[in-house]
Every structure is written in structure tokens, then in C-alpha cells.
Design an enzyme around this catalytic site. Structure first.
Site, PDB file in Angstrom:
ATOM      1  CD  GLU A  52      -9.957   3.258  -0.509  1.00  0.00           C
ATOM      2  OE1 GLU A  52     -11.032   3.566   0.241  1.00  0.00           O
ATOM      3  OE2 GLU A  52      -9.068   3.090  -0.206  1.00  0.00           O
ATOM      4  CG  HIS A  86      -4.458   1.720  -2.016  1.00  0.00           C
ATOM      5  ND1 HIS A  86      -4.784   2.298  -0.809  1.00  0.00           N
ATOM      6  CD2 HIS A  86      -5.572   1.667  -2.632  1.00  0.00           C
ATOM      7  CE1 HIS A  86      -6.082   2.502  -0.495  1.00  0.00           C
ATOM      8  NE2 HIS A  86      -6.774   2.151  -1.771  1.00  0.00           N
ATOM      9  CG  ASP A 125      -2.182   0.506   0.846  1.00  0.00           C
ATOM     10  OD1 ASP A 125      -2.386   1.970   0.545  1.00  0.00           O
ATOM     11  OD2 ASP A 125      -3.256   0.035   1.237  1.00  0.00           O
TER      12      ASP A 125
END
Lengths: 519, 519
Positions: free
Chosen positions: B319, B256, B183
Site C-alpha cells: 500500500e 506506512h 506504521d
């Protein structure tokens, strides 16, 4: 108004008289009172080309064909505005324009131009009888701030083009021209202390083709640039000043600053931007909040204030995303130092630094309605663009307000349907009728706060408007409608009557070479 | 279930018998059938510490105190799952666990552990009678995918800690452990071809203090790092494999990815990021879409697939803000080359590149539900986290789905009120009762598509969870509840009964040293 009279904006009171007056080659302009002589010269400048007459301009109470008389002295109010009332009388003996001051006279002579046959607007001698009908006009504007904005950053226009545009505003008795001088896509004003702002910031490598929302994006791969030297700014300021139009300069901060950040990377939070922005929309990049950046912007504003004598200095404040400040450890540390609780308060702090500086220089800060977020300094004024709400809130809290809601007075928006038949625009639909129907005084604003509404303004953002011809196409005739909205009492507005006058007025615009949107 | 029996998850069918059986120092474990011997050794490993008994493990049909019998051969279905049914019989003669294959036997021995006195979980010899009640259990799980996720990027845990966590999952007959390995805040898996991913990407300079939403942000100014070498990954994979738990590795892309972009800036769109991310939230930085980046990620996945033998490879896909791609001229040019119409299609294209590669390697791609946006390749599976809608849509279009809605199974969320009495968490409120009440099969999903719902999974995102003790505090007992939800038919669920069993089960967790949230 009698069919032969088609003044836009319509004067408050007009009574027809008996008789008429015809200008001829021996007509003179006589001026008396403070500042009247200059107005006389301006009037002569306006009348000579189409008539071929000399219009000698003299000072003093000597009889003149056209007499301009300033009866007193301009006394600016706390917002810098003066009394703009005037009377204009035409009878068999001649023409008389009277006002307290030269500004009122300047408004009067614009109505005088519009009393003449429309051919007066031509730039070469016309065969015509320059007949003025006998009238008695008593006139005064409803609002003090009657403005038109022009974005010279997204696309750039020459000094001559801007001046001509200002002259068109003057014809409509507007008194403010707001120049959006800097943005992500180009910094357009020379700042001597920071030459890279224009050396680097005034040029972009490329410009987007099509609409910002098109995908994939295409670029024209053609460098684009331009800026005004300080000398050129002075020319524009002087040109406007002679027409008693105040220029409101805008240096938009802390957002809309990519060009400056490319020129001076120490102004930014991150090294994200690699070039002056080549497409539209809102950039994430904003100024950082170091003391050095505050000092830099004060230096810029110092030079701007030296060039622009008007009371109001516009610092933008719109569309500054808080993303970078929330990500930047330095910005967060500054927030801690300054005892601020969130990024909205940080922007408020930034604006307050500028407000203190501008106020200490005897001027007043104005910004877009986002400057209300996080708290606003008392003397600051607000230009309400995201609808009326910002303006209502600002006025209710004692701030002066200019109404410029994007839903009603953005002239970069489409003006007619089907929009497919119109040149590409940013979007929206704001028809001539809707502009005329607009009232800048919000219904929801309580009576006791209404005195804070200084007036209203049209906007022309030029992402999709690369030429002055296109600016005129978007601006006219909607500016004509807004000018009347801002000048004339709401109760006296009459759209059918306006349309009738506009029909004749279009002849003037044609003579002036204004590329107005057709009927 | 009789009060003395407190198995979690509850077996499908359990009948009490007559009699009992007591383990003693001469008890043996006899294994027959494919893979049973290894299960026998695992069982001995579980039983030896607290009993002090030798539990010799033998192969063949020779009589044993505990007999483990695999009757057939594991035949994985198209999703890689095998039949996990087992029977467990205890009578005066001894203990018998039967299943088609070693996986079923492994589930069976976990129930066997829970039939013993809770002290069996101790790691040192206990004085106790190791009595097993006579029972006949026939058991099978409701769902094939019964998973628990652990984020080892935001905070890192040692090999021993992860293995112990996996062992706790095994106790609850879960069969999937999803490791979020990479991440913005840390890349945690050694990739031999790209050593900087861990040399640089596994370390961050600092970590946020407090909540992501606090302003101003404060940082602890303390470097933080850690990663698993490939040898360590093998250790974890082997540990899990012995418990018939499949590890699902996640390399989250194209968002990420800050740690990777810092390590290899050529992976990014801009030079925005200056360091491995030190706070939480969603970063704007995503991978670029150059062929070289596609190739890079394939190389990474190749090494991941070599380490993790499980069928499913998780590529994240959540995301990923589209901002950088919309701003990047190169990304727009790639969109034009590829005939794509918007950034959602670009992400879809990116995922499809990974899907083709993973499928060609005989594996299956799974990603978070955003991978539906812009169109999803047929064989790809979807992990529905933003509620059920993504899962319903995916299943309705023929994609396999794992339900992991953040509103119901995110164990990084608070578990009790008042939250002020709990350690700082990301937010939310997901109580033990609400977990137990959850049903992964969406009501709104039509019958004919229900076979696509593979199962469900709990999540533990570790932004605010820096230690394994805290992971356990957040994970237990909610994982116990979810394990039962995933194992037991909906109609057989009984919260009061579960609470009663949990009361006894907590003794096991205590013996195991699980730092469970108290009653």
C-alpha cells in the site's frame, strides 16, 4: 448551397435571387434602430482593410448601400439570451440586414462577410470585385448557447491574441467565449483585494516537458507567467461585447486551486504544495471550508462579476479530490457543524455558498457536471463534460445544461491519425467528421426536459498548447464544424456540403492568418 | 481421536495404547541430547502451577518420569527451518518425547500438555488426577512456516501481553510470530541511532472514534503511545526463542511511514504530514528515495537484525501510493539518474536496496505481495495478502511464499453474523469454518513450484482492537483452526472432529485466561 456561396455556419434558409450587387468606394452603411449604429461601425471595421473603401457609417433611415435595421428591442430571456434571428437580403438595390435587435444584426453581418469574395478577410487592400450574389437569407440559430472555451491558465495568451481568437469565433456566429482564468498552474486575473493571487499565483518556476504520463518527468526549468490586469479584462470584454459575444469567466473551485493556495496558504487544508504547479494532471490540493475561505472566494467573485457583465459565472467544481477533506480534522469538524454526511455533500455545500452569492448578485452559477454530486441548487446550470450523463441528469432535474462532452468536443484532443504525425496532445481522437456528426441534444433526454439544453461548447485545454498558432491549429477547422452543429437544425446538416463550403472557407481562414489544421 | 483426547492441532499419527500413566509429586523430567535441557525446564514451567509438583529437571540418560531426548542436531534448511518431527509415547512406564532436535521436543511437549486433563492449564493448584492415556504419537507438520501476525503499531501491547500471546501460539505448535512494529500511527521499536523515531514517532495526539469510513470523523482527543525498548525486545525474543518460535520483525516501507517522517521530516517527499496519523486507512506519504533515506533505513534494519536473530526480515512494501513520487521533482530526477521508467520500478529499486543489504547480512527479505510490482530480487520471499495471486506468481517465478490472503486468514475481520452483534471491526467475514476449510497450497500453482510455499499465517491488524482481551476475542478460536490447517495434511482434516476437540480445548483456553469468542 450554390457553389459560390460558402457560409459557415450554413444559414437556415437561403434562396438565390436574380442579379448581384457590387460594393465600391462610395458604398455606405446606414443604421437604424436600437444598437444598430455600433453594428454598422463593426461592419465597416471588417470591410475597410481588404477593400480600401471608406464605408461611412450613418444613423437613420437615409438610404445606404448596406442598411442595418434593428426593428425592436433586445429582450433577454431568463438565461440572458436574446432573439438572434436576422434576415439578409442582397439584390440589385443593395444589402439589407434586419433583426429585432443589434445581436441579430451582428450575426447577419458575419454572414454578409462570408457572402463576399474570400479576399474580404485580408488585412491589406486586395484587387478584387466585391461582388455579392443576390440572396434572401432568413436565419436563426438552433441553440442559444454556442460557445468556445479557452484555457488561459495552463498557457497564457496576450490580450491581442485572445481578442483575435474571439473575432474568429464571431465570424462563425458563436456567442459565448468561456475563459478558464485560473488553475493549479497559474492564476491569470488580477484581483485587487488579493494582489498575491497574481503577484505570486501567476508565475510558475518551470513547466513539464513532454506528456504528463512520461516517466521520469522532465522540466524545462524556465519560469512562466502572465496575467490580465483588470484594465485588460475590460478590453477583452469590450471587444467581445461589440461582437455580441458574452464572456463566461471561470474561477475553478474548490479544486484546481494550487496557484491561489500558494499565494494565500490559509486557503488550503495542508502545507503540501510548495509552488505553483509545474506539471499537469489533477492536484490533490483543494480549498479548505473555513468561513474565511468562503468569504475570500466571494470577494474574488465580486470583482469578477464587476468585470464580466454576462449572466453566467462559472465556478468550475471539477476534479476536486476529496482526499484532503477526509484527512483534515478541521474539514471533518466543519462537516459535523454543518450536519453534512460525506465529502460530496461538503462540496455541494461549498458550491451552494457560491450559488447563493452569485444569485443574490443577479447572476447565475454554472459549473462542471461534478457539481451535481451531493445535490445542486435549483438555479444552477451544469456544463456536462464527463459525457452526456451529467447533462441528462441535470436537465431531468430541471437544471439548465450546456453540453460539452470530452469524447466529442474537446479540441485539445488529437484530430487525425496517425497521431504520431501530429504535435503532442493530451490524447483522444476527435475528427472533424465526428464533430460535425455530434448532436448536443441527448437521445436519452425526454422531450419535456429538452428545453433545458441551452446548447453546446467546444473546449481547448492548453497543457500541450503553448502558442496561439497551436490553439488555432487545434481549434480550426473543428470549431467551424461545431459552430454549424450548434447553429443549424440537425436535419439540415450535410457533411459533404459542409466539406465543400469548408474548402472555400479555408481561403478566408488563410487571409485571416488562422493557422488551421490542413486538409 | 478418542473422545478423551483433544489435541489441537491434531497430531499426524496417534494410536491408543493400553494402560495409562499418572503424574505425581515425585515425577521427574530427564533430558538428553542437544538443547533438551532447556525444553525440560520449559515443560516444568508449564506443569508446575496446576499440579503443585516440583518436576525436577535433570540432564542425562538417567531414568525420568518424562524423558525428553534429542537424538541429533538441528540443521536449518535454506529458509532457516529445522526438522520438527517428534514422537510422543505414553505407557505404564512413563512418558517419552523424542525428536531429532530441541525444536521437535518443544512441539512434542505442547501435545503432552494437551494430553493431560485440561486443568493443567490453570495457574493455581488444581485438585485433579494428572492422568495421561497411553498413546503412541508420531507427528510432523505439513508446512514449515506456521505463523501468526500481530500489529502492535495501531494499538500497543505490553511485553507481558505479547509474551502471553506468544505462549498461546506455542500451545498450538505455531512457530512464527510476525510483529508489525511500525506504521503511520506509531513507531514501536527503539532505534538507538534515531531516538526521535520513538521519542516522537511512538506517540499520536488522538485516535479516531468509530470506523474509518464514518463521516464526519470524530477523534477522542486523547494522546496514545508506547514502544518497546531494545531491552524489552530482547525479553520478547528470548521468551519466543525458548518456545522455538521465531519472531519475524516488520519495518513496513516505503509506505506506512508517517510516524517516521514526522520524527525525521528529511525522510519524506513533502511537508504534508503534521502529526503521527490519528486515523486509519492508507496514507499518501511515503519515504523519499534519496541515498540518505536508503542509508537511514539500512541503519534501522541493522539494529533490527541485531535484535531479531530470525532468518527473515519483513520490510512491508504494501500500500505505498505512488502519488508523491510522481509529484516530486526530486523523485523524478532520481528515477532519471537510476534509469527507471515508472514509480513501480522505483519501489522495486527501493526494495532491492534493502534486499541486498539484508542478504549481505546473511538474512532474507520478505515483503507483502506488492513487492512483486516492478520486479523482485531472486532471494526475496513474498507474503501474499491480496488474495492468492501474488503468491502464485511469486512461487511460479521461484520465490518462496507465505500465504496470508486477506479473504481467508485476516482475524481482524468479523467472525460471525450478524456483525451488528459483534464489536466494531474493520469489516469482512471469516468464520471459524471457513478458516478450517482453507488450504494454503493454491490449486492453481503447478506441482513443480509448490515447494516454494513455505506455509501460511493469520493476521491481526489492530485498528479496531485496542486491548489484548479483544485481540484474544478475535484470534481465538480461529487461530486454533488455522494452526491445524498449517500442521495437518489436508486429507486428514475433519471439521466435525475439530469441533469436538475444540469443545474440550475451550476449557484449556478458559484456564489460560484466553478471552476466546464463544461458541
Amino acid at each position: 448551397m450554390p457553389e459560390t456561396i460558402s457560409i459557415i455556419p450554413r444559414p437556415k434558409y437561403l434562396r438565390m435571387g436574380n442579379g448581384r450587387f457590387t460594393l465600391n468606394q462610395v458604398s455606405t452603411i446606414a443604421c437604424s434602430g436600437e444598437g444598430a449604429l455600433a453594428v454598422g461601425h463593426l461592419l465597416a471595421y471588417y470591410l475597410r482593410p481588404a477593400t480600401g473603401f471608406a464605408f461611412p457609417v450613418t444613423e437613420g433611415h437615409a438610404s445606404g448601400t448596406i442598411r442595418l435595421e434593428a426593428t425592436g428591442t433586445a429582450t433577454p430571456d431568463e438565461a440572458g439570451f436574446v432573439d438572434e434571428r436576422y434576415t439578409l437580403t442582397v439584390n440589385d438595390a443593395g444589402v439589407s440586414v434586419k433583426a429585432q435587435n443589434a445581436t441579430g444584426l451582428t450575426r447577419g453581418i458575419q454572414s454578409l462577410r462570408q457572402l463576399l469574395p474570400t479576399a474580404i478577410m485580408a488585412d491589406a487592400v486586395q484587387e478584387a470585385e466585391w461582388v455579392l450574389p443576390a440572396v434572401e437569407i432568413e436565419d436563426a440559430p438552433r441553440f442559444r448557447w454556442r460557445g468556445q472555451h479557452l484555457d488561459v491558465s495552463r498557457h497564457f495568451f496576450t490580450v491581442d491574441e485572445v481578442c483575435q481568437f474571439i473575432d474568429f469565433l464571431a465570424l462563425h456566429r458563436l456567442n459565448i467565449c468561456h475563459l478558464h482564468l485560473t488553475d493549479d498552474q497559474g492564476w491569470r486575473i488580477e484581483i485587487k483585494k488579493y494582489p498575491r493571487l497574481t503577484e505570486i499565483g501567476s508565475r510558475r518556476e518551470s513547466t513539464l516537458i513532454g506528456h504528463e504520463s512520461d516517466r521520469p518527468r522532465r522540466y524545462d526549468q524556465t519560469p512562466y507567467g502572465g496575467f490580465y490586469t483588470q484594465e485588460e479584462i475590460k478590453q477583452i470584454v469590450d471587444f467581445a461585447a461589440r461582437r455580441h459575444i458574452t464572456l463566461v469567466p471561470e474561477i475553478d473551485m474548490p479544486g484546481h486551486m494550487v496557484a491561489a493556495i500558494i499565494a494565500y496558504p490559509e486557503l488550503g487544508n495542508f502545507k503540501t504544495e510548495t509552488r505553483v504547479r509545474c506539471h499537469w494532471g489533477i492536484s490533490q490540493s483543494v480549498l479548505n471550508v473555513e468561513e474565511s475561505t468562503i468569504a475570500f472566494m466571494k470577494d474574488v467573485l465580486a470583482e469578477v462579476m464587476a468585470l464580466f457583465p454576462g449572466r453566467f459565472i462559472h465556478v468550475g467544481g471539477d476534479e476536486a479530490p476529496k482526499f484532503e477533506w477526509s484527512e483534515s480534522e478541521r474539514a471533518q469538524a466543519r462537516m459535523a457543524e454543518l450536519g453534512l454526511h460525506n465529502e460530496e455533500e461538503l462540496q455541494s455545500w461549498f458550491i451552494r455558498q457560491m450559488d447563493s452569492y452569485i444569485a443574490a448578485s443577479g447572476r447565475r452559477l454554472i459549473g462542471w457536471d461534478e457539481i451535481l454530486e451531493g445535490g445542486l441548487a435549483a438555479g444552477a446550470a451544469v456544463m456536462s463534460w464527463r459525457g452526456e450523463e451529467g447533462g441528462i441528469e441535470a436537465a431531468s432535474h430541471g437544471h439548465d445544461v450546456v453540453m460539452a462532452p470530452n469524447q466529442r468536443v474537446y479540441f485539445d484532443h488529437y484530430q487525425s491519425e496517425p497521431t504520431a504525425n501530429e504535435p503532442l496532445a493530451i490524447g483522444g481522437l476527435t475528427t472533424l467528421a465526428s464533430v460535425y456528426a455530434y448532436d448536443p441534444m441527448p437521445e436519452a433526454l425526454s422531450e419535456k426536459h429538452r428545453h433545458h439544453v441551452l446548447g453546446g461548447q467546444g473546449q481547448i485545454w492548453t497543457e500541450y498548447i503553448p502558442t496561439m498558432e497551436h490553439v488555432e491549429y487545434m481549434g480550426f477547422p473543428r470549431i467551424c464544424a461545431l459552430a454549424e452543429v450548434l447553429w443549424l437544425e440537425k436535419e439540415r446538416k450535410d457533411y459533404a456540403d459542409f466539406r465543400q463550403r469548408l474548402y472555400r472557407h479555408r481561403e478566408r481562414l488563410d487571409y485571416l492568418g488562422v493557422n488551421a489544421h490542413p486538409e
